[in-house]
Each structure stands twice: as C-alpha cells, then as structure tokens.
Motif scaffolding. Sequence first.
Motif, PDB file in Angstrom:
ATOM      1  N   UNK A  97     -13.695  18.277   7.061  1.00 40.19           N
ATOM      2  CA  UNK A  97     -12.890  19.397   6.561  1.00 40.19           C
ATOM      3  C   UNK A  97     -11.680  19.559   7.473  1.00 40.19           C
ATOM      4  N   UNK A  98     -10.530  19.668   6.882  1.00 35.31           N
ATOM      5  CA  UNK A  98      -9.283  19.722   7.644  1.00 35.31           C
ATOM      6  C   UNK A  98      -9.232  20.928   8.584  1.00 35.31           C
ATOM      7  N   UNK A  99      -8.659  20.697   9.770  1.00 29.60           N
ATOM      8  CA  UNK A  99      -8.430  21.758  10.741  1.00 29.60           C
ATOM      9  C   UNK A  99      -6.969  22.190  10.739  1.00 29.60           C
ATOM     10  N   UNK A 100      -6.562  22.958  11.739  1.00 32.35           N
ATOM     11  CA  UNK A 100      -5.205  23.502  11.753  1.00 32.35           C
ATOM     12  C   UNK A 100      -4.142  22.512  12.178  1.00 32.35           C
ATOM     13  N   UNK A 101      -4.551  21.447  12.881  1.00 30.25           N
ATOM     14  CA  UNK A 101      -3.599  20.423  13.296  1.00 30.25           C
ATOM     15  C   UNK A 101      -2.449  20.972  14.114  1.00 30.25           C
ATOM     16  N   UNK A 102      -1.241  20.532  13.742  1.00 27.34           N
ATOM     17  CA  UNK A 102      -0.054  20.873  14.527  1.00 27.34           C
ATOM     18  C   UNK A 102       0.255  22.362  14.515  1.00 27.34           C
ATOM     19  N   UNK A 103      -0.177  23.094  13.493  1.00 24.54           N
ATOM     20  CA  UNK A 103       0.112  24.531  13.439  1.00 24.54           C
ATOM     21  C   UNK A 103      -0.453  25.242  14.678  1.00 24.54           C
ATOM     22  N   UNK A 104      -1.666  24.864  15.064  1.00 23.33           N
ATOM     23  CA  UNK A 104      -2.279  25.477  16.240  1.00 23.33           C
ATOM     24  C   UNK A 104      -1.525  25.125  17.510  1.00 23.33           C
ATOM     25  N   UNK A 105      -1.261  23.840  17.721  1.00 17.83           N
ATOM     26  CA  UNK A 105      -0.637  23.440  18.983  1.00 17.83           C
ATOM     27  C   UNK A 105       0.812  23.897  19.064  1.00 17.83           C
ATOM     28  N   UNK A 106       1.497  23.989  17.938  1.00 17.01           N
ATOM     29  CA  UNK A 106       2.850  24.557  17.958  1.00 17.01           C
ATOM     30  C   UNK A 106       2.806  26.011  18.417  1.00 17.01           C
ATOM     31  N   UNK A 107       1.795  26.751  17.952  1.00 14.04           N
ATOM     32  CA  UNK A 107       1.665  28.155  18.355  1.00 14.04           C
ATOM     33  C   UNK A 107       1.331  28.268  19.837  1.00 14.04           C
TER      34      UNK A 107
ATOM     35  N   UNK B 219     -10.588  11.665  22.586  1.00 13.45           N
ATOM     36  CA  UNK B 219     -10.388  11.072  21.262  1.00 13.45           C
ATOM     37  C   UNK B 219     -11.393   9.950  21.011  1.00 13.45           C
ATOM     38  N   UNK B 220     -12.641  10.201  21.377  1.00 16.18           N
ATOM     39  CA  UNK B 220     -13.694   9.214  21.172  1.00 16.18           C
ATOM     40  C   UNK B 220     -14.389   9.468  19.839  1.00 16.18           C
ATOM     41  N   UNK B 221     -15.114   8.469  19.351  1.00 21.04           N
ATOM     42  CA  UNK B 221     -15.837   8.641  18.102  1.00 21.04           C
ATOM     43  C   UNK B 221     -15.019   8.172  16.915  1.00 21.04           C
ATOM     44  N   UNK B 222     -15.175   8.855  15.775  1.00 24.76           N
ATOM     45  CA  UNK B 222     -14.499   8.462  14.539  1.00 24.76           C
ATOM     46  C   UNK B 222     -13.071   8.995  14.580  1.00 24.76           C
ATOM     47  N   UNK B 223     -12.128   8.114  14.926  1.00 26.93           N
ATOM     48  CA  UNK B 223     -10.736   8.523  15.101  1.00 26.93           C
ATOM     49  C   UNK B 223      -9.896   7.889  13.996  1.00 26.93           C
ATOM     50  N   UNK B 224      -9.158   8.713  13.303  1.00 27.11           N
ATOM     51  CA  UNK B 224      -8.337   8.274  12.178  1.00 27.11           C
ATOM     52  C   UNK B 224      -6.867   8.231  12.590  1.00 27.11           C
ATOM     53  N   UNK B 225      -6.025   7.590  11.789  1.00 23.48           N
ATOM     54  CA  UNK B 225      -4.583   7.621  12.071  1.00 23.48           C
ATOM     55  C   UNK B 225      -4.028   9.036  12.169  1.00 23.48           C
ATOM     56  N   UNK B 226      -4.604   9.959  11.394  1.00 23.58           N
ATOM     57  CA  UNK B 226      -4.133  11.352  11.444  1.00 23.58           C
ATOM     58  C   UNK B 226      -4.437  11.990  12.801  1.00 23.58           C
ATOM     59  N   UNK B 227      -5.600  11.685  13.371  1.00 23.34           N
ATOM     60  CA  UNK B 227      -5.943  12.203  14.698  1.00 23.34           C
ATOM     61  C   UNK B 227      -5.005  11.610  15.740  1.00 23.34           C
ATOM     62  N   UNK B 228      -4.764  10.314  15.646  1.00 20.09           N
ATOM     63  CA  UNK B 228      -3.854   9.665  16.591  1.00 20.09           C
ATOM     64  C   UNK B 228      -2.447  10.246  16.497  1.00 20.09           C
TER      65      UNK B 228
ATOM     66  N   UNK C 142      -1.653  13.292  15.575  1.00 24.00           N
ATOM     67  CA  UNK C 142      -1.654  14.617  16.188  1.00 24.00           C
ATOM     68  C   UNK C 142      -1.616  14.504  17.705  1.00 24.00           C
ATOM     69  N   UNK C 143      -2.414  13.620  18.260  1.00 17.80           N
ATOM     70  CA  UNK C 143      -2.418  13.389  19.708  1.00 17.80           C
ATOM     71  C   UNK C 143      -1.039  12.935  20.196  1.00 17.80           C
ATOM     72  N   UNK C 144      -0.463  11.961  19.487  1.00 15.41           N
ATOM     73  CA  UNK C 144       0.799  11.368  19.942  1.00 15.41           C
ATOM     74  C   UNK C 144       1.994  12.290  19.712  1.00 15.41           C
ATOM     75  N   UNK C 145       1.884  13.189  18.751  1.00 15.37           N
ATOM     76  CA  UNK C 145       2.979  14.148  18.497  1.00 15.37           C
ATOM     77  C   UNK C 145       3.314  14.934  19.759  1.00 15.37           C
ATOM     78  N   UNK C 146       2.278  15.252  20.547  1.00 17.43           N
ATOM     79  CA  UNK C 146       2.476  16.048  21.762  1.00 17.43           C
ATOM     80  C   UNK C 146       2.353  15.206  23.039  1.00 17.43           C
ATOM     81  N   UNK C 147       2.238  13.889  22.852  1.00 19.80           N
ATOM     82  CA  UNK C 147       2.100  12.952  23.969  1.00 19.80           C
ATOM     83  C   UNK C 147       0.906  13.319  24.859  1.00 19.80           C
ATOM     84  N   UNK C 148      -0.161  13.782  24.211  1.00 18.18           N
ATOM     85  CA  UNK C 148      -1.402  14.022  24.943  1.00 18.18           C
ATOM     86  C   UNK C 148      -2.072  12.671  25.211  1.00 18.18           C
TER      87      UNK C 148
END
Length: 493
Positions: free
Chosen positions: A318-328, A342-351, A353-359
């Motif tokens: 189920x989708x989470x807040x994604x960038x909306x949360x981290x932008x806030x 970022x271990x486990x089942x990692x999708x391009x969408x998770x990557x 989100x991670x890379x958007x903020x250079x985490x």
Amino acid sequence: MHHRRKSGILLHPTSLPGPGGIGSLGRECRHFIDFLEAAGQSLWQVLPLGPAAYGNSPYSCYSAFAGNPLLIDLEALVDEGDLDDSVPMPVFAADHVDFTLVENYKIPLLKAAATRFYAHGDLERKQEYWHFCDTTPWLHDYALFMALKDHFGGKSWTAWPKEIARREPGALEKFSVKLGGTIGEQKYAQWQFYRQWRHIREYANGKGIGIVGDIPIFVAFDSADVWGVPHLFKLDEKGKPTVVAGVPPDYFSKTGQRWGNPLYNWDAMAGEGYHWWIERFRHCFDLCDMVRIDHFRGFEACWEVPAREKTAVRGEWVKGPGAHLFDAVIGALGQIPIIAEDLGVITPEVEALRDRYRFPGMKILQFAFDSGAVNPYLPHNYTPECVTYTGTHDNDTTVGWFESVSPQHRNAVLAYTGTSGEEIHWELVRLGLASVAALAIFPLQDILGLDNSARMNLPGTPSGNWSWRFSSGAITETHIERLLELTSLFGRK
C-alpha cells in the motif's frame, strides 16, 4: 552527502559492560568512546534508545520519544545525592542482559531516587528539572501513560476504562492528579536519562565522534504514541488495529514477518502537515548527529497485513506518503543527514525516493557473495553514496555467517577476498574500509571476531534477543592497533 570518508562501530548501549546487569550511560560508556577515538573511528551507531516493551526490542517501545530508564547510570545518582550506594546488588551475568532481573533491581532504585530528589534536591537541579518538564511537550502524556499501565496491572490501553482509553478530558485530569506520584517518578527518570545522554553525546562529539541514531518507521501499538493520537493510525472503533505492519516472505522468513505494529493513517497525517513526523525527526536529531531510518521502503509503500492474519503471507503493498513527507520534514528542519535502510524488497520507486534526497543506502557484505560479479553488495559495484556494513544487528556475526554458508558460497568469499578465510571478520572489515563507500560501520562483534553466540537479534523469533553484552577487557590493544592501522590505510581517519 558525506565529503569525508568515515568509519565507526555499531553497538547498542545495553551491550556495554559494567555493574548493574546492563550497559549504562556512565563510566563504561565513556571508556567505549575512548576506544573509538584511539582506534581512529568517527562514528558510533546505536539502536533506538526508547523504553523497550514487548520482547525487550528497541524497535518496539512504549514511546517514540522517551528514553530507556534502564540505561540510566545509577552511580551518577549516588554522586548527586539522590541515591544511597548501600543497596545490595544481585549477581548479574557478565555476557548477557537478564532484563527481568535488571528491571526488578533498577526501577525501584529510580523511584527511590525520584522521591529523595523531590524531598531534598537542591534548587539549581530542581530548576533544571522543571525547565525540562516545561519544554518537553511529549513528557506528560508519556508519564501518564506509564503510570496508567502500572495502575491497571500492565494491561494494554484498550483494556483500560473507556473514559481514559478514549482520553476524555475529565478522565485525563482525574488520573493526572490521582497518579501524580508515579507520574513524577516517570518524569524524573526521563530527565535523568536525557541529561546523561546529553553528556555522553557531548563527550563523544568532543572527541570528533558523531552519534548515528536509529528511527524505526513504525511504533508499538501499546504505546503512548498510539494512545495519544489514535486518529493518526488505522484503528477500528474499539481502538484495535485493522491492519498491521510486516514484510512478505524473504531471506529471513518463508512466511514473512508479521511485526504487528499499527499502520499510519497517512491522509490524517498529511492533513496536519506531517507535524507528528516533523517533531519525531526533530527529537531524534536533538539526540544524534545522523539518523538511520529503519525500513525506509515503508515510506514509499508498506506491506499491510490484515490484523486477523497469523502470518505476513497474505498482505499487500500500500502506497505511503513518499516525497510529500520528506519535503515537509526538510522544509521544517532543513537538510538532514539520513541513512536509508533499503534492504529487502526494493523497487525502482524506493530507489528514486532515496536518491531524490541523496540519502545513502546500506550495503551488507554478508549478502555479497552468492550471485556472481553483478551482486550490488560487492564492493566493486558501490558508489560513494552508500554505507557499507559487514552485517547488522539482524544478521549473524561474520564468523557465525562464514561457518554456516555452503562450501560453494565459502569458496566465492575466499576467491573475492584472496585469503584463506582464517580471519574472515578482519577480511570483511578490510573490504568495507577499502571500498569507495563514504561510510563504513561494523558491529563490535565483528571487530572482536565472535561467533553466533554474540548475535544480537534473530528476526521472526519472539524471545532470546537483544541481550548480548561484551565483557570488560574484551577490547584489547591489538584490536585498537589493528583497526586504527586499517582505518588510516584507507583514508578514513
């Protein structure tokens, strides 16, 4: 991200040696920081510091904001005059924490210290205490929650009388008065925890060592957090979770992991500007210099399991807040130094989100040798924006892992490291330090070369975890010199 190459050690404070049956924020904690400095390390990573609830797990706490009172250094309370040093101490094991024995010994002493402080504490310390109470917005709710749990025999908040379970204003006022003494004991313990932790962090920072904290994405159902703001969680009309958190079947478990944490009502959180999360991050960065987000992928999408299910097999993403949360959060706090688990089942969408903020994400060396040269956990596939580990608190120790893998797997490790494997823990530490990863962090068990008897946690098992401690004298000059040599060789000092 991190322009300077750094390295450090993963060790939860409960695992420190010393008297009292559990690690504390006292003398042995400072000795550990001295070791980090001497060995050329610049990071100390800890697990969540909250008051552990079910199973003694720091990832399941009675509060996302409170500190664990079992970590309070009692010797400091004696020095301050709040406690006598004449109380007999039980015989504690040196190599593990008996949480029940520790709690039965330590909590009554903390209550006695609070009583003496209120009766005889000097004005300057009382002013400091009242300032803490006045400026800590979560404190009263937490102290009242814990007092209520004690009053109602440890029952979950949904089993309390309806008027207090539902936080009716009259009931909150009534019990705040009725349980005032117990509430005061809880507030005193939190004051002592946070002043002691502040001194430890200042001591570490003064030696050039940053603290890496850990923020679990989820909170425990039976917690001050869910009782305090139930509308921010997916609960039914009786206050029970409709869905719970977990992960699908994976490396750790064939039936997945049904964690059981309640899931967030992200629409309600968005409607409040993600205030709860902003304050949670603000609080964590008040304690630490950098923060690892456990189960980062849950912000993009999380595995929702119907509460009636016994395992995590029948769930859905189920989708989470994604960038909306981290932008806030970043809008409120500015750029924040985050490590994304970022271990486990990692999708391009998770990557994304991670890379958007250079985490930086995590690279586990124990995962690197079972699928050939393209394995993303092999150091030659790293980019600098990552954190490499030999393993984490959820893995075997490196020695235990190497002993358990198949001969084919073992041969792949030996071929890659170009060694005999006689000191496999040092070989993987060397790989991590030599890699281009900006940060390299190793569990202390792997520096000491310990087997699986020193494992911290086995995911999916309800008991027997989190109790490992190392003994005084286990860290030798040889360990210090060898770690310093490798750290300097690969430019991390």
